[in-house]
Each structure stands twice: as structure tokens, then as C-alpha cells.
Design a protein around this motif. Structure first.
Motif, PDB file in Angstrom:
ATOM      1  N   ARG A  97      -0.309  11.696   5.248  1.00  0.00           N
ATOM      2  CA  ARG A  97      -1.644  11.096   5.384  1.00  0.00           C
ATOM      3  C   ARG A  97      -1.528   9.611   5.712  1.00  0.00           C
ATOM      4  N   LEU A  98      -0.605   8.907   5.029  1.00  0.00           N
ATOM      5  CA  LEU A  98      -0.389   7.492   5.327  1.00  0.00           C
ATOM      6  C   LEU A  98       0.076   7.299   6.772  1.00  0.00           C
ATOM      7  N   THR A  99       0.945   8.176   7.234  1.00  0.00           N
ATOM      8  CA  THR A  99       1.463   8.083   8.601  1.00  0.00           C
ATOM      9  C   THR A  99       0.362   8.315   9.623  1.00  0.00           C
ATOM     10  N   VAL A 100      -0.425   9.359   9.430  1.00  0.00           N
ATOM     11  CA  VAL A 100      -1.512   9.666  10.365  1.00  0.00           C
ATOM     12  C   VAL A 100      -2.542   8.536  10.364  1.00  0.00           C
ATOM     13  N   ASN A 101      -2.878   8.019   9.185  1.00  0.00           N
ATOM     14  CA  ASN A 101      -3.837   6.913   9.119  1.00  0.00           C
ATOM     15  C   ASN A 101      -3.307   5.666   9.818  1.00  0.00           C
ATOM     16  N   ALA A 102      -2.029   5.383   9.663  1.00  0.00           N
ATOM     17  CA  ALA A 102      -1.433   4.233  10.343  1.00  0.00           C
ATOM     18  C   ALA A 102      -1.432   4.450  11.859  1.00  0.00           C
ATOM     19  N   ALA A 103      -1.197   5.689  12.289  1.00  0.00           N
ATOM     20  CA  ALA A 103      -1.255   6.002  13.723  1.00  0.00           C
ATOM     21  C   ALA A 103      -2.681   5.836  14.238  1.00  0.00           C
ATOM     22  N   GLU A 117       4.265   0.571   9.062  1.00  0.00           N
ATOM     23  CA  GLU A 117       3.060   0.317   8.274  1.00  0.00           C
ATOM     24  C   GLU A 117       2.884   1.399   7.198  1.00  0.00           C
ATOM     25  N   ALA A 118       3.151   2.656   7.556  1.00  0.00           N
ATOM     26  CA  ALA A 118       3.034   3.746   6.588  1.00  0.00           C
ATOM     27  C   ALA A 118       4.046   3.568   5.451  1.00  0.00           C
ATOM     28  N   LEU A 119       5.259   3.160   5.778  1.00  0.00           N
ATOM     29  CA  LEU A 119       6.268   2.925   4.738  1.00  0.00           C
ATOM     30  C   LEU A 119       5.855   1.760   3.830  1.00  0.00           C
ATOM     31  N   PHE A 120       5.308   0.721   4.434  1.00  0.00           N
ATOM     32  CA  PHE A 120       4.829  -0.407   3.633  1.00  0.00           C
ATOM     33  C   PHE A 120       3.727   0.043   2.679  1.00  0.00           C
ATOM     34  N   ARG A 121       2.762   0.818   3.206  1.00  0.00           N
ATOM     35  CA  ARG A 121       1.660   1.303   2.375  1.00  0.00           C
ATOM     36  C   ARG A 121       2.178   2.215   1.267  1.00  0.00           C
ATOM     37  N   ALA A 122       3.185   3.033   1.589  1.00  0.00           N
ATOM     38  CA  ALA A 122       3.764   3.926   0.583  1.00  0.00           C
ATOM     39  C   ALA A 122       4.412   3.108  -0.536  1.00  0.00           C
ATOM     40  N   TRP A 123       5.170   2.095  -0.172  1.00  0.00           N
ATOM     41  CA  TRP A 123       5.827   1.241  -1.164  1.00  0.00           C
ATOM     42  C   TRP A 123       4.779   0.535  -2.033  1.00  0.00           C
ATOM     43  N   ARG A 124       3.739   0.009  -1.374  1.00  0.00           N
ATOM     44  CA  ARG A 124       2.694  -0.728  -2.079  1.00  0.00           C
ATOM     45  C   ARG A 124       1.892   0.184  -3.012  1.00  0.00           C
ATOM     46  N   ASP A 125       1.585   1.408  -2.548  1.00  0.00           N
ATOM     47  CA  ASP A 125       0.690   2.291  -3.297  1.00  0.00           C
ATOM     48  C   ASP A 125       1.397   3.347  -4.131  1.00  0.00           C
ATOM     49  N   LEU A 126       2.716   3.342  -4.160  1.00  0.00           N
ATOM     50  CA  LEU A 126       3.462   4.353  -4.912  1.00  0.00           C
ATOM     51  C   LEU A 126       3.053   4.416  -6.390  1.00  0.00           C
ATOM     52  N   PRO A 127       2.822   3.294  -7.047  1.00  0.00           N
ATOM     53  CA  PRO A 127       2.398   3.385  -8.455  1.00  0.00           C
ATOM     54  C   PRO A 127       1.063   4.096  -8.648  1.00  0.00           C
ATOM     55  N   LYS A 128       0.229   4.127  -7.595  1.00  0.00           N
ATOM     56  CA  LYS A 128      -1.082   4.771  -7.698  1.00  0.00           C
ATOM     57  C   LYS A 128      -1.009   6.284  -7.466  1.00  0.00           C
ATOM     58  N   LEU A 129       0.126   6.779  -6.980  1.00  0.00           N
ATOM     59  CA  LEU A 129       0.257   8.207  -6.674  1.00  0.00           C
ATOM     60  C   LEU A 129       0.204   9.008  -7.962  1.00  0.00           C
ATOM     61  N   ARG A 130      -0.693   9.977  -7.971  1.00  0.00           N
ATOM     62  CA  ARG A 130      -0.788  10.864  -9.133  1.00  0.00           C
ATOM     63  C   ARG A 130       0.465  11.734  -9.186  1.00  0.00           C
ATOM     64  N   SER A 131       0.941  12.010 -10.368  1.00  0.00           N
ATOM     65  CA  SER A 131       2.173  12.787 -10.511  1.00  0.00           C
ATOM     66  C   SER A 131       2.011  14.209  -9.993  1.00  0.00           C
ATOM     67  N   ASP A 132       0.780  14.737  -9.992  1.00  0.00           N
ATOM     68  CA  ASP A 132       0.576  16.094  -9.512  1.00  0.00           C
ATOM     69  C   ASP A 132       0.303  16.154  -8.005  1.00  0.00           C
TER      70      ASP A 132
END
Length: 149
Positions: free
Chosen positions: A45-51, A21-36
Motif C-alpha cells: 500500500r505504501l509503495t502504490v501510494n508513493a507511485a 519514498e515508500a521505504l522512508f514512510r515504512a521506517w517512519r510509520d513502522l511503530p504505528k503498524l498494528r501487530s495483526d
């Protein structure tokens, strides 16, 4: 990611689901990640939230006991006996999910407090507090077993 999820959840299937689930969320939300933004903290954070999501799903159902795997080497020099491991497991299981997450990220993943704060999106002071209370709780639970107290 799997190791972090497993240490929080103590269930292989749920940890696999949380990691996926964390990998899916990362793939889905990668464009939203700020470059900094720190990628590793964001992924943690995605992993802990999925857990957390998996744990909430578990708590809605009947709670069951999960056995520790036979990887006693991960617990230290091997001097821990079966009863000691069981006591440690029970003390860890008594911690809240928030406390477990901080303990796992600090002691297993080896993250400094600032990175844990970034990964969980909480202040550093909250990380310190959770770590303190988790240690205190486990110490209290283990003191009779270790013959101190």
C-alpha cells in the motif's frame, strides 16, 4: 517494491523515487503498524501510494513517452513483436492509475484479490471491478491489433 512502482509508472527514475519514498514512510510509520496487520500488504500500500504521488507530480508537468526496456522475456514466450509490445504498452498506459495498480498487483506480483484489497485499502468488490474494466479496456484497445473484432 521497485518492480511494482516501475510497472505502474513506467519510468525508472520515478519508480526509484517512489520505492525510496515508500521505504522512508515504512521506517517512519513502522511503530504505528498494528501487530495483526499484514506487513506485506501494508508495504505494498505504501509503495502504490508513493507511485500515485509520483504520477500526480508527473501529470502536473509535461507528459513524455517512455520506452519499454529490452526485457521482452517478461512479456511471454518472445513471440510478441515490437509492434505488439508497443500496442500493449499503449493500451496499458491508457488505463487509469487505479486500474494499472490492480493489474500490476494481480498479474505481476501474483497477489490474490483479497491481498490486493488489503494493500490498496479498498473492498474486494472494487478490486474485481477495476480488474474487469482494465481487462475490458485493454481487450478493446488490442482487438484491432490482434485481428479480432
Amino acid at each position: 517494491m521497485y518492480a511494482t512502482a516501475w510497472l505502474i509508472l513506467r519510468d525508472r527514475d520515478r519508480a526509484e523515487d517512489a520505492s525510496q519514498e515508500a521505504l522512508f514512510r515504512a521506517w517512519r510509520d513502522l511503530p504505528k503498524l498494528r501487530s495483526d496487520a499484514s506487513f506485506s500488504a501494508w508495504l505494498m500500500r505504501l509503495t502504490v501510494n508513493a507511485a500515485y504521488d509520483q504520477a500526480r507530480a508527473i501529470s502536473r508537468r509535461r507528459v513524455r513517452e517512455v520506452q519499454l526496456p529490452d526485457d521482452a522475456a517478461a512479456l511471454g514466450d518472445g513471440s510478441f513483436g515490437t509492434e505488439d509490445r508497443e500496442s500493449l504498452r499503449r493500451a496499458f498506459q491508457r488505463l487509469s492509475l487505479d486500474h494499472r495498480a490492480v493489474v500490476v498487483l494481480h498479474f505481476h506480483a501474483g497477489l490474490p484479490l483479497a491481498e490486493i484489497a488489503a494493500a490498496l485499502d479498498i473492498p474486494v468488490g472494487t478490486v474485481k471491478s477495476r480488474l474487469h474494466y482494465a481487462r475490458q479496456s485493454m481487450r478493446t484497445d488490442l482487438r484491432p491489433r490482434l485481428g479480432r473484432g
